[in-house]
Write an enzyme that holds these catalytic residues in place. Structure first.
Site, PDB file in Angstrom:
ATOM      1  N   THR A 387       0.848  -1.185   0.000  1.00 43.18           N
ATOM      2  CA  THR A 387       0.000   0.000   0.000  1.00 43.18           C
ATOM      3  C   THR A 387       0.883   1.233   0.000  1.00 43.18           C
ATOM      4  O   THR A 387       2.047   1.182   0.366  1.00 43.18           O
ATOM      5  CB  THR A 387      -0.923  -0.007   1.236  1.00 43.18           C
ATOM      6  OG1 THR A 387      -1.715  -1.186   1.209  1.00 43.18           O
ATOM      7  CG2 THR A 387      -1.832   1.195   1.304  1.00 43.18           C
ATOM      8  N   THR A 405      -3.795   1.310  -2.894  1.00 45.69           N
ATOM      9  CA  THR A 405      -3.243  -0.020  -2.621  1.00 45.69           C
ATOM     10  C   THR A 405      -3.528  -1.010  -3.738  1.00 45.69           C
ATOM     11  O   THR A 405      -4.518  -0.865  -4.471  1.00 45.69           O
ATOM     12  CB  THR A 405      -3.829  -0.576  -1.306  1.00 45.69           C
ATOM     13  OG1 THR A 405      -3.200  -1.825  -0.989  1.00 45.69           O
ATOM     14  CG2 THR A 405      -5.331  -0.780  -1.410  1.00 45.69           C
ATOM     15  N   GLU A 407      -2.932  -4.173  -2.400  1.00 51.20           N
ATOM     16  CA  GLU A 407      -2.950  -5.178  -1.319  1.00 51.20           C
ATOM     17  C   GLU A 407      -1.549  -5.693  -1.037  1.00 51.20           C
ATOM     18  O   GLU A 407      -0.775  -4.984  -0.413  1.00 51.20           O
ATOM     19  CB  GLU A 407      -3.920  -6.319  -1.605  1.00 51.20           C
ATOM     20  CG  GLU A 407      -4.037  -7.357  -0.519  1.00 51.20           C
ATOM     21  CD  GLU A 407      -4.474  -6.814   0.841  1.00 51.20           C
ATOM     22  OE1 GLU A 407      -4.560  -7.600   1.782  1.00 51.20           O
ATOM     23  OE2 GLU A 407      -4.710  -5.610   0.983  1.00 51.20           O
ATOM     24  N   GLU A 424      -6.904  -7.730  -3.860  1.00 50.12           N
ATOM     25  CA  GLU A 424      -7.689  -7.128  -2.784  1.00 50.12           C
ATOM     26  C   GLU A 424      -8.777  -8.035  -2.228  1.00 50.12           C
ATOM     27  O   GLU A 424      -9.180  -7.901  -1.075  1.00 50.12           O
ATOM     28  CB  GLU A 424      -8.323  -5.840  -3.299  1.00 50.12           C
ATOM     29  CG  GLU A 424      -8.403  -4.758  -2.270  1.00 50.12           C
ATOM     30  CD  GLU A 424      -7.025  -4.288  -1.838  1.00 50.12           C
ATOM     31  OE1 GLU A 424      -6.712  -4.470  -0.647  1.00 50.12           O
ATOM     32  OE2 GLU A 424      -6.263  -3.774  -2.660  1.00 50.12           O
ATOM     33  N   ASP A 427      -8.785  -9.695   1.164  1.00 47.16           N
ATOM     34  CA  ASP A 427      -9.157  -8.977   2.383  1.00 47.16           C
ATOM     35  C   ASP A 427     -10.531  -9.415   2.891  1.00 47.16           C
ATOM     36  O   ASP A 427     -10.923  -9.056   4.000  1.00 47.16           O
ATOM     37  CB  ASP A 427      -9.174  -7.467   2.144  1.00 47.16           C
ATOM     38  CG  ASP A 427      -7.861  -6.809   2.527  1.00 47.16           C
ATOM     39  OD1 ASP A 427      -6.966  -7.515   3.031  1.00 47.16           O
ATOM     40  OD2 ASP A 427      -7.712  -5.592   2.318  1.00 47.16           O
ATOM     41  N   SER A 451     -11.334  -2.766   4.737  1.00 50.55           N
ATOM     42  CA  SER A 451      -9.979  -2.235   4.608  1.00 50.55           C
ATOM     43  C   SER A 451      -9.514  -1.672   5.938  1.00 50.55           C
ATOM     44  O   SER A 451     -10.323  -1.303   6.792  1.00 50.55           O
ATOM     45  CB  SER A 451      -9.956  -1.124   3.552  1.00 50.55           C
ATOM     46  OG  SER A 451      -8.714  -0.438   3.572  1.00 50.55           O
ATOM     47  N   SER A 452      -8.200  -1.590   6.109  1.00 51.88           N
ATOM     48  CA  SER A 452      -7.614  -0.923   7.271  1.00 51.88           C
ATOM     49  C   SER A 452      -7.096   0.467   6.931  1.00 51.88           C
ATOM     50  O   SER A 452      -6.601   1.166   7.823  1.00 51.88           O
ATOM     51  CB  SER A 452      -6.446  -1.750   7.823  1.00 51.88           C
ATOM     52  OG  SER A 452      -6.898  -2.976   8.353  1.00 51.88           O
ATOM     53  N   GLY A 473       0.602  -0.543   5.351  1.00 54.36           N
ATOM     54  CA  GLY A 473       1.028  -1.617   6.238  1.00 54.36           C
ATOM     55  C   GLY A 473      -0.089  -2.488   6.744  1.00 54.36           C
ATOM     56  O   GLY A 473      -0.048  -2.974   7.882  1.00 54.36           O
ATOM     57  N   GLY A 474      -1.135  -2.689   5.913  1.00 55.62           N
ATOM     58  CA  GLY A 474      -2.191  -3.612   6.278  1.00 55.62           C
ATOM     59  C   GLY A 474      -2.860  -3.253   7.587  1.00 55.62           C
ATOM     60  O   GLY A 474      -3.167  -2.080   7.850  1.00 55.62           O
TER      61      GLY A 474
END
Length: 568
Positions: A387, A405, A407, A424, A427, A451-452, A473-474
């Site tokens: 990302t 992103t 992913e 993606e 996720d 999503s984060s 960073g997820g």
């Protein structure tokens, strides 16, 4: 004595598409110039060029996203999606959702085979992982609403980088070494970045990507139709369908049906600061705000950044916030998400009341906020760190915080039109239900995975737009963003110092601390405070930000990255 009573609670959270704060005490400027902070200096320069041409923060952010497609192919680009948060000096906040969608043919058992979830890598390196990309639609909607320059102008730096070439940076080279199974998954990726012996091209090698230049030029001329209809859409859908190992496949109609969406901005008060971010399908704003608000009853300023107790408190607040995130956050078009309940000050005060300043909670369960749907099951959805975040501030003081992103590193490994397609859809939860209860974040046709990503803007107590921040960073993203805001608000740090703070990440019972940081020295103290498992890890950290100072806007990039600031 460290714990204060929860008193003088702030006003109820405002959830509105253009939430408006009180006027700043005086007219806000940016010292006559704007800036861009991005993960690569060439992308930052692309955005700053738009500012020099008379463009605004939206124009600069779009040009930055397009350039990152070329120079940071492992992390983001037009083969993926993103979230866009725009804040004005007058207090108006708009948020746009460009998250990828599952094909219409996708069903809850998308990642299941013979009653069991597919191995993660097998799912990633297939068409099953690819969602309909949203970044071009997002850019087009942002440009339609807020852009100043011509659409085609925004593509010029990226086209030049692809056509005339860009040099492989140390970071890209490292990703090529560590991720050959994705970067070289297809012949196009191999030809771009590897030699005849299958070795990554050396640092400094000039890479030309004429196919990507052609793709970008077509979109520049035809607008988003050049991506979502006609030749490019057919090529993309065909490549994904060919790599999909069951009858349900992506179709050109999935691309034609895609639309970026305006979502309600999520804004709330923390110590008098108005924090605004991206609501569902992102879990970013709710999680960041919960981490902060649950800490409002503790004297973080008095404790300081060198205190193990301060970091213990932050970890405990993360545990509570991530438990709610896992249970309730998903695409609001498919699932009832109790956003208002999750962000109510009294609910978060009660959650924060569970935190003991000298003893870790034995276990953490999701809360029951107002408006919570019937009990659902927690899912299993590994998250990765491919990302990029960037911020742009223009001379008028408007700021854009944009996270983009694909992913994981190099996404699905599938290259179409010179760019990597996202992975993606991984996720989503691979398991659609547990114990007869549906998982909120399970796969469904047309649905957007949770999503984060947490692009954020913040207004100081006097109403001044003062911060634009986000991270890559997820699942660590909300923890990274909350840490920066704590550094700025509670600890009085500069934006550079706040980005350099170490990261603690506690999404469950295990507490992870950034390896090699000062937090590693605090591990014994954290264990004494009741944390049973404290581990040092190399976390996928990369943040960018800008903050208002007495001398105007100041940009900063994560010292862990190749990030850079470019001025107007």
């Amino acid at each position: 004595m460290l714990k204060r009573f929860f008193s003088s609670l702030s006003a109820l959270l405002l959830i509105t598409a253009c939430a408006t704060a009180p006027q700043a005490a005086e007219p806000q400027t940016a010292s006559g110039s704007g800036l861009v902070s991005a993960a690569d200096p060439r992308a930052a320069d692309a955005g700053a060029r738009m500012l020099r041409l008379g463009g605004n923060a939206t124009d600069a952010a779009i040009a930055t996203m397009l350039a990152l497609t070329v120079v940071e192919p492992q992390s983001s680009g037009i083969g993926g999606g993103g979230f866009f948060v725009r804040g004005t000096p007058q207090g108006d906040v708009a948020t746009l959702d460009g998250r990828e969608t599952a094909p219409a043919a996708a069903k809850p058992d998308w990642f299941m085979k013979d009653g069991k979830p597919l191995p993660f890598d097998a799912a990633v390196l297939s068409g099953l992982s690819v969602g309909v990309p949203g970044n071009i639609a997002l850019a087009a909607e942002a440009h339609r609403r807020f852009g100043k320059l011509g659409w085609a102008q925004l593509f010029e730096p990226a086209i030049a980088l692809a056509e005339e070439g860009f040099r492989i940076s140390p970071r890209l080279h490292d990703f090529l070494i560590r991720n050959p199974e994705r970067a070289a998954h297809g012949e196009s990726g191999k030809r771009l970045f590897y030699d005849e012996q299958g070795q990554p091209l050396p640092i400094g090698t000039l890479v030309l990507n004429p196919q990507l230049a052609d793709s970008l030029r077509e979109i520049a001329v035809d607008g988003p139709r050049g991506f979502y209809e006609g030749r490019q859409a057919k090529a993309l859908a065909s490549a994904v369908a060919a790599a999909t190992p069951h009858p349900g496949k992506m179709q050109p109609s999935d691309l034609a049906a895609y639309a970026a969406k305006e979502r309600p901005a999520l804004c709330g008060l923390y110590r008098g600061w108005r924090i605004c971010g991206m609501g569902p399908p992102s879990s970013g704003a709710t999680t960041v705000f919960a981490i902060l608000k649950q800490l409002e009853g503790f004297d973080l300023a008095g404790l300081g950044s060198a205190s193990p107790i301060a970091w213990h408190l932050i970890a405990e607040s993360q545990r509570l916030a991530y438990a709610d995130r896992e249970r309730y956050l998903a695409d609001p078009d498919f699932v009832r998400v109790p956003v208002e309940g999750l962000a109510k000050p009294d609910y978060l005060a009660a959650r924060g009341g569970l935190i003991d300043p000298v003893d870790a909670m034995a276990s953490v369960e999701p809360g029951r906020p107002d408006g919570a749907p019937p009990p659902a099951a927690d899912g299993v959805a590994p998250e990765e760190g491919g990302t990029s975040h960037f911020v742009a501030v223009d001379g008028g003081g408007t700021a854009v915080s944009y996270t983009s992103t694909i992913e994981g590193a190099f996404g699905s490994g599938i290259v179409v039109g010179g760019y990597y397609l996202n992975n993606e859809l991984t996720d989503f939860s691979f398991i659609p239900d547990r114990g007869g209860q549906p998982v909120a974040n399970r796969v469904e046709g047309g649905k957007r995975p949770r999503s984060s990503m947490a692009p954020t803007v913040a207004y100081a107590p006097d109403g001044r737009l003062a911060v634009a921040v986000g991270a890559a960073g997820g699942a660590t993203i909300p923890a990274q963003v909350a840490r920066v805001l704590i550094g700025l608000i509670d600890w009085g740090l500069t934006v550079e110092q706040a980005l350099a703070l170490p990261v603690i990440f506690a999404p469950g019972d295990t507490v992870y601390v950034e390896a090699g940081s000062t937090l590693e020295d605090m591990m014994p103290s954290l264990r004494e405070l009741g944390h049973k498992e404290v581990l040092a890890r190399d976390l996928p950290l990369k943040a960018n930000a800008a903050a208002w100072t007495a001398s105007g806007w100041q940009g900063a990039a994560d010292p862990r990255s190749e990030g850079a600031i470019a001025n107007e």
